[in-house]
Every structure is written in structure tokens, then in C-alpha cells.
Design an enzyme around this catalytic site. Sequence first.
Site, mmCIF file in Angstrom:
data_model
loop_
_atom_site.group_PDB
_atom_site.id
_atom_site.type_symbol
_atom_site.label_atom_id
_atom_site.label_comp_id
_atom_site.label_asym_id
_atom_site.label_seq_id
_atom_site.Cartn_x
_atom_site.Cartn_y
_atom_site.Cartn_z
ATOM 1 N N CYS A 1 0.853 -1.185 0.000
ATOM 2 C CA CYS A 1 0.000 0.000 0.000
ATOM 3 C C CYS A 1 0.892 1.240 0.000
ATOM 4 O O CYS A 1 2.116 1.153 0.131
ATOM 5 C CB CYS A 1 -0.912 -0.005 1.225
ATOM 6 S SG CYS A 1 -0.003 0.072 2.786
ATOM 7 N N HIS B 1 4.840 -5.394 8.916
ATOM 8 C CA HIS B 1 4.637 -6.778 9.353
ATOM 9 C C HIS B 1 4.929 -7.756 8.220
ATOM 10 O O HIS B 1 4.035 -8.389 7.672
ATOM 11 C CB HIS B 1 3.205 -6.959 9.877
ATOM 12 C CG HIS B 1 3.035 -6.510 11.285
ATOM 13 N ND1 HIS B 1 1.836 -6.116 11.817
ATOM 14 C CD2 HIS B 1 3.943 -6.395 12.295
ATOM 15 C CE1 HIS B 1 2.014 -5.776 13.085
ATOM 16 N NE2 HIS B 1 3.273 -5.938 13.394
ATOM 17 N N HIS C 1 3.078 1.666 11.724
ATOM 18 C CA HIS C 1 1.929 1.614 12.627
ATOM 19 C C HIS C 1 1.947 2.736 13.661
ATOM 20 O O HIS C 1 0.987 2.891 14.418
ATOM 21 C CB HIS C 1 1.903 0.273 13.370
ATOM 22 C CG HIS C 1 1.966 -0.910 12.467
ATOM 23 N ND1 HIS C 1 3.132 -1.620 12.236
ATOM 24 C CD2 HIS C 1 1.014 -1.504 11.711
ATOM 25 C CE1 HIS C 1 2.878 -2.606 11.386
ATOM 26 N NE2 HIS C 1 1.612 -2.557 11.055
ATOM 27 N N GLU D 1 -0.714 -0.270 16.174
ATOM 28 C CA GLU D 1 -1.447 0.891 15.651
ATOM 29 C C GLU D 1 -2.489 1.373 16.657
ATOM 30 O O GLU D 1 -2.604 2.574 16.933
ATOM 31 C CB GLU D 1 -2.137 0.534 14.333
ATOM 32 C CG GLU D 1 -3.011 1.658 13.794
ATOM 33 C CD GLU D 1 -3.934 1.211 12.675
ATOM 34 O OE1 GLU D 1 -5.055 1.740 12.595
ATOM 35 O OE2 GLU D 1 -3.543 0.331 11.872
ATOM 36 N N THR E 1 -7.192 0.868 10.947
ATOM 37 C CA THR E 1 -7.225 1.124 9.499
ATOM 38 C C THR E 1 -7.490 -0.109 8.647
ATOM 39 O O THR E 1 -7.906 0.013 7.495
ATOM 40 C CB THR E 1 -5.897 1.754 9.036
ATOM 41 O OG1 THR E 1 -4.811 0.887 9.415
ATOM 42 C CG2 THR E 1 -5.691 3.131 9.647
ATOM 43 N N CYS F 1 -8.497 2.448 5.872
ATOM 44 C CA CYS F 1 -7.665 2.836 4.731
ATOM 45 C C CYS F 1 -8.305 2.459 3.394
ATOM 46 O O CYS F 1 -8.899 1.388 3.257
ATOM 47 C CB CYS F 1 -6.313 2.151 4.891
ATOM 48 S SG CYS F 1 -5.242 2.280 3.472
ATOM 49 N N SER G 1 0.379 -9.999 10.428
ATOM 50 C CA SER G 1 -0.166 -8.803 9.780
ATOM 51 C C SER G 1 -1.687 -8.803 9.854
ATOM 52 O O SER G 1 -2.344 -9.717 9.344
ATOM 53 C CB SER G 1 0.285 -8.750 8.316
ATOM 54 O OG SER G 1 -0.527 -7.881 7.556
ATOM 55 N N ASN H 1 -3.940 -6.853 8.362
ATOM 56 C CA ASN H 1 -4.658 -6.741 7.087
ATOM 57 C C ASN H 1 -4.565 -8.028 6.273
ATOM 58 O O ASN H 1 -5.511 -8.400 5.571
ATOM 59 C CB ASN H 1 -4.175 -5.516 6.293
ATOM 60 C CG ASN H 1 -2.848 -5.731 5.603
ATOM 61 O OD1 ASN H 1 -2.775 -6.274 4.498
ATOM 62 N ND2 ASN H 1 -1.771 -5.319 6.245
ATOM 63 N N SER I 1 1.805 -5.359 3.302
ATOM 64 C CA SER I 1 3.242 -5.329 3.604
ATOM 65 C C SER I 1 4.027 -6.363 2.796
ATOM 66 O O SER I 1 5.189 -6.634 3.097
ATOM 67 C CB SER I 1 3.467 -5.579 5.106
ATOM 68 O OG SER I 1 2.848 -4.585 5.880
#
EC number: 1.17.7.4
Length: 277
Positions: free
Chosen positions: A12, A36, A70, A122, A158, A186, A214, A216, A258
Amino acid sequence: MIIELAKNYGFCFGVKRAIKKAEQIKDAATIGPLIHNNEEISRLQKNFNVKTLENIQALSNEKKAIIRTHGITKQDLEELRKKDIEIFDATCPFVTKPQQICEQMSKEGYEVVIFGDENHPEVKGVKSYVSTKAYVVLDKKELQNIKLPNKIAVVSQTTKKPEHFMEIVNFLILKTKEVRVFNTICDATFKNQDAIKELSLKSDVMVVVGGKNSANTKQLFLIAKTNCEDSYLIETEEELKKEWFLDKKHCGISAGASTPDWIIQKVIAKIENFRIN
């Protein structure tokens, strides 16, 4: 067997920005993992001498410190600024946003509900900017026994799913007089989650590439698993097994925010080398 990448996947904006910054700075220490992804962290250490420290207390003779994507807590940032060290802030702007919101809403007398994992760095950072009271929750059930104030502000980690965030928001609207809702999820999270949902619905095997720590990436895997039973979460191509793909017609691939392209390409190459017809 068809191999298809999700329409949106991988690095990202915030991660690209942090990696570029670390490569340019060199010879530095990050407070906690920059991102991560263990493979990318190892590459940065090997090629650019960017090492990872557990916390601020681990700093010794380092001259340069990089704040992870983060972010860190407000208290840690204040402590870091007292040290004789050059600071480079790689906090993702999408993470800085809820920090600023929490600080401002607290000043205006709002208590804050944070939808997220309280153990995630985060969320720890975001919570530290609340000077009133913060409630960190993963489910609306956690709010049921709390005596809520008349003024509540709501933000999200996020990387969370928007529909789950809305469950929290809808609950609060019915329980208190004033709710200020801030969409802090996000854009890349939206796009990656929509893309893997679409791809997993037409695939009979899914591979999600990314760090197993991670948030996400784990969200992407859960979406894939919901739609495609034969879904697998891996960090590197070494974890792939040929039997996953036997008798499969359509393999979908996605990756966490990531996960660098060089890892994704290694995964694709190994699947292709299995030569599944």
C-alpha cells in the site's frame, strides 16, 4: 490451471513510503518492526543496515531512529524526542489521521470508541492520544455493559472490515445522544478486500501471501476462506504444497499490504513449476 492475481493486492501507499524512506536513510534502527513482513525486514537489515529494536529502551548508540508504519504511542514519541538521535517518522498518514482525531475529540470532551485489536501497535498508538476515556472493542457486545457518556467519537483500526465497523456505529447511535463517526479505514484496505472477495468467489483454491502477524493479511485470508474453503495463508513460496493444487482449475492469489512484489513473484513461479494442468 488458471493463476489469477487479485485486481488490488500487495504494497500500500504507506508501506511503499516507509520502505523507500528506510532505504534512503540506511544505518538506522526502527522502533518495532517497520512493517509486518519478516522477509522484507530481513532484506532491509541485510542490504541497508536497518535493524529492528523491540522498544525505545533498547536504543543504545544508534544515531538514527525510524518510527514504524503503525506509529508509536504519544508517550514513546515524547521520550524519543528527549534522546540525542535523529528521528524519521514513517508512520502511515492513514494511521496519523485517527491519532489526530482522538486528540482533538478528547479536547472537545468526547470519549472515544476505537474499533480494533487493543494489542495491535497501531491501536496502542491511537489510544494514547485520547485524554478523556477510550474503549477499545472488537465487537458491539463489548459495549453492552458499559455506561456510555452523552458524547462519543468513533474511529477504526485502518485494516478492519467496514461492515463490522458499521455494526459498532449502529449500536452506538441507539445508545447515546451524540455520536461523531470518523471513517479511518484505509482506502487500500477497501480495495484489497473487495478484490479478494471477487476473486475468491470464482476460484477453487486461494493463496494469500503475507506476514502471519499482519492484521490486514489475516483479514484478507478470512474473506478468502469464507468464499473458498481451500484457502491458504503463507509468508514465502517455501510453504506451498503441490497437493493443494491437484484437480484445481482456478487459483486466486492476493497479498497483504506489507508484501513486496518479489515475494509474490516467487510464489507465482513456484505454483507454475508444479505444472498443474
